[in-house]
Design a protein around this motif. Structure first.
Motif, short mmCIF file in Angstrom:
data_model
loop_
_atom_site.label_atom_id
_atom_site.label_comp_id
_atom_site.label_asym_id
_atom_site.label_seq_id
_atom_site.Cartn_x
_atom_site.Cartn_y
_atom_site.Cartn_z
N GLY A 117 133.72 140.30 54.85
CA GLY A 117 133.35 139.23 54.42
C GLY A 117 132.71 138.59 55.41
O GLY A 117 133.42 138.25 56.51
N THR A 118 131.43 138.13 55.78
CA THR A 118 130.74 137.55 56.43
C THR A 118 129.93 136.30 55.76
O THR A 118 129.36 136.50 54.70
N HIS A 119 129.86 135.23 56.42
CA HIS A 119 129.18 133.97 56.07
C HIS A 119 127.55 134.33 56.41
O HIS A 119 127.34 134.51 57.71
N TRP A 120 126.81 133.81 55.62
CA TRP A 120 125.49 134.00 55.91
C TRP A 120 124.85 132.78 55.55
O TRP A 120 124.99 132.25 54.59
N HIS A 121 123.88 132.32 56.57
CA HIS A 121 122.89 131.01 56.05
C HIS A 121 121.83 131.62 55.25
O HIS A 121 121.35 132.83 55.49
N LEU A 122 121.30 130.85 54.49
CA LEU A 122 120.29 131.26 53.62
C LEU A 122 119.01 131.80 54.28
O LEU A 122 118.41 132.91 54.04
N ASP A 123 118.40 131.22 55.34
CA ASP A 123 117.30 131.72 56.07
C ASP A 123 117.54 132.85 56.70
O ASP A 123 116.82 133.63 56.70
N ALA A 124 118.76 133.16 57.33
CA ALA A 124 119.15 134.42 57.92
C ALA A 124 119.03 135.38 56.97
O ALA A 124 118.54 136.65 56.94
N LEU A 125 119.67 135.17 55.69
CA LEU A 125 119.87 136.15 54.68
C LEU A 125 118.50 136.87 54.12
O LEU A 125 117.92 137.88 54.28
N VAL A 126 117.76 135.62 53.95
CA VAL A 126 116.14 135.88 53.51
C VAL A 126 115.58 136.82 54.65
O VAL A 126 114.85 137.77 54.16
N HIS A 127 115.52 136.46 55.76
CA HIS A 127 114.86 137.17 56.81
C HIS A 127 115.44 138.59 56.82
O HIS A 127 114.63 139.55 57.26
N GLU A 128 116.66 138.54 56.74
CA GLU A 128 117.33 140.17 56.76
C GLU A 128 116.83 140.97 55.68
O GLU A 128 116.34 142.07 55.84
#
Ligand code: SF4
Ligand code: SF4
Length: 348
Positions: A117-128
């Motif tokens: 379970g990891t928290h992701w910021h939107l911009d980081a996830l989109v980039h990933e």
């Protein structure tokens, strides 16, 4: 970079932060082409057979992986809550006191302790996920949001899908449909393909197997079908039915689901997939200290899947939309059968 594990509880995840339990690359089972599937943590159902038990809780959870543990004891010395004990079986987690701070996972030399379970910021996830754009372009693939139930983190899901559509990426949402109707407004306009589960058509049996009835689920699915007929998104709808022994794997259920699809979703379903039970998740239950009632359940035989697929094809839907997938039990080798016959004859 994604955020640290415990900087925000999952329930507070709003527009810019989500709790995920996995990002799976090169997936070919969650929509067309090569896909990156983002698994949201937290589910509104608790299916008895769940193949991803780590997806049910919305919060991060600690796993101990026995096969990796070298028995060094480091985890116990760093735990601020004194929640870890060495036992004859390995390391026992006192989950009532564990705060999932992650200190033991950070110090474990063999990655035997893991926070799921990891928290992701939107911009980081989109980039990933956009790192995989070349695969999407060459295969007609894209990104699938699954879980758990991604609709439980609807604000984030909506923003994530909008960002992907702005980047011209094909989007899919894999959903159990168990949430208020307004949740559909959050993600349907930005979703090219919906993968929707109908697990069990009988409401009481659905409640028994999953903890919830199926009225809201079927209502939401009717809404999706009606939107498609009116020309609104999504463009494509797939239905998925888990085929589970002693539960959903009955001719009455498959026939009933098919009749419902034929009556309520005429012409809108491109694919109805019967997904065979698999038992590869046994270790996941062990790592969560949970019993699993399907622990010793073998795979379904091939002919059972074929019979149920045949029932589906005769249920009133377009037979061409029916498929089945997943592992099946191999038929016994002829030599095994001979051995069994000879043993039976000797016993008699
Ligand atoms: S996650 Fe933190 S509280 Fe939980 S067992 Fe590990 S060190 Fe202790
Ligand atoms: S720190 Fe890791 S390897 Fe050492 S006992 Fe704990 S879980 Fe096992």
């Amino acid at each position: 970079m994604h955020a640290t594990e415990n900087d925000l509880p999952a329930d507070d995840a709003k527009d810019s932060l989500a709790t995920l339990f996995e990002i799976q690359r090169l997936s070919t089972e969650d929509g067309p082409g090569i896909r990156t599937t983002v698994f949201f943590k937290g589910c509104s159902l608790a299916c008895a057979w769940c193949h991803n038990p780590e997806s049910i809780s919305a919060r991060p959870q600690l796993h101990w992986i026995a096969s990796r543990c070298i028995g060094c004891g480091t985890c116990g010395t760093v735990c601020p809550e004194d929640a870890l004990k060495r036992t004859a079986e390995g390391v026992a987690i006192d989950r009532a006191h564990c705060t999932t701070c992650g200190a033991c996972a950070a110090e474990c030399p063999s990655t035997a302790m893991e926070i799921i379970g990891t928290h992701w910021h939107l911009d980081a996830l989109v980039h990933e996920v956009l790192k995989d754009q070349a695969y999407f372009a060459s295969s007609g693939g894209g990104v699938t949001a699954g879980g758990g139930e991604p609709g439980l983190q609807a604000s984030f899901l909506s923003a994530f899908l909008q960002a992907l559509k702005q980047a011209n990426i094909h989007t899919a949402v894999d959903t159990c449909g168990c949430y208020p109707a307004q949740t559909l407004d959050a993600f349907l306009p930005f979703t090219d393909l919906v993968l929707y589960d109908i697990k069990e058509i009988d409401p009481e049996r659905h409640r028994t197997f999953t903890g919830r009835g199926n009225a809201q689920i079927l209502d939401n699915l009717r809404t999706i079908g009606a939107r498609m007929v009116s020309g609104a998104a999504p463009q494509e709808l797939w239905i998925r039915t888990p085929v589970i022994p002693q539960a959903t794997a009955t001719e009455a259920n498959i026939a009933g689901i098919g009749q419902w699809i034929a009556a309520h979703l005429k012409g809108t379903v491109a694919r109805w997939e019967l997904c065979a039970f698999n038992n590869l998740c046994r270790d996941k239950y062990l790592r969560l200290d949970r019993d699993w009632s399907y622990n010793s359940q073998p795979l379904l035989p091939l002919d059972t899947l074929e019979q149920l697929a045949d029932v589906a094809r005769r249920s009133g839907v377009d037979p061409a939309i029916v498929h089945w997938s997943g592992p099946t039990r191999k038929p016994p080798a002829p030599s095994d059968e001979k051995q069994e016959r000879s043993t039976a004859a000797t016993t008699a």
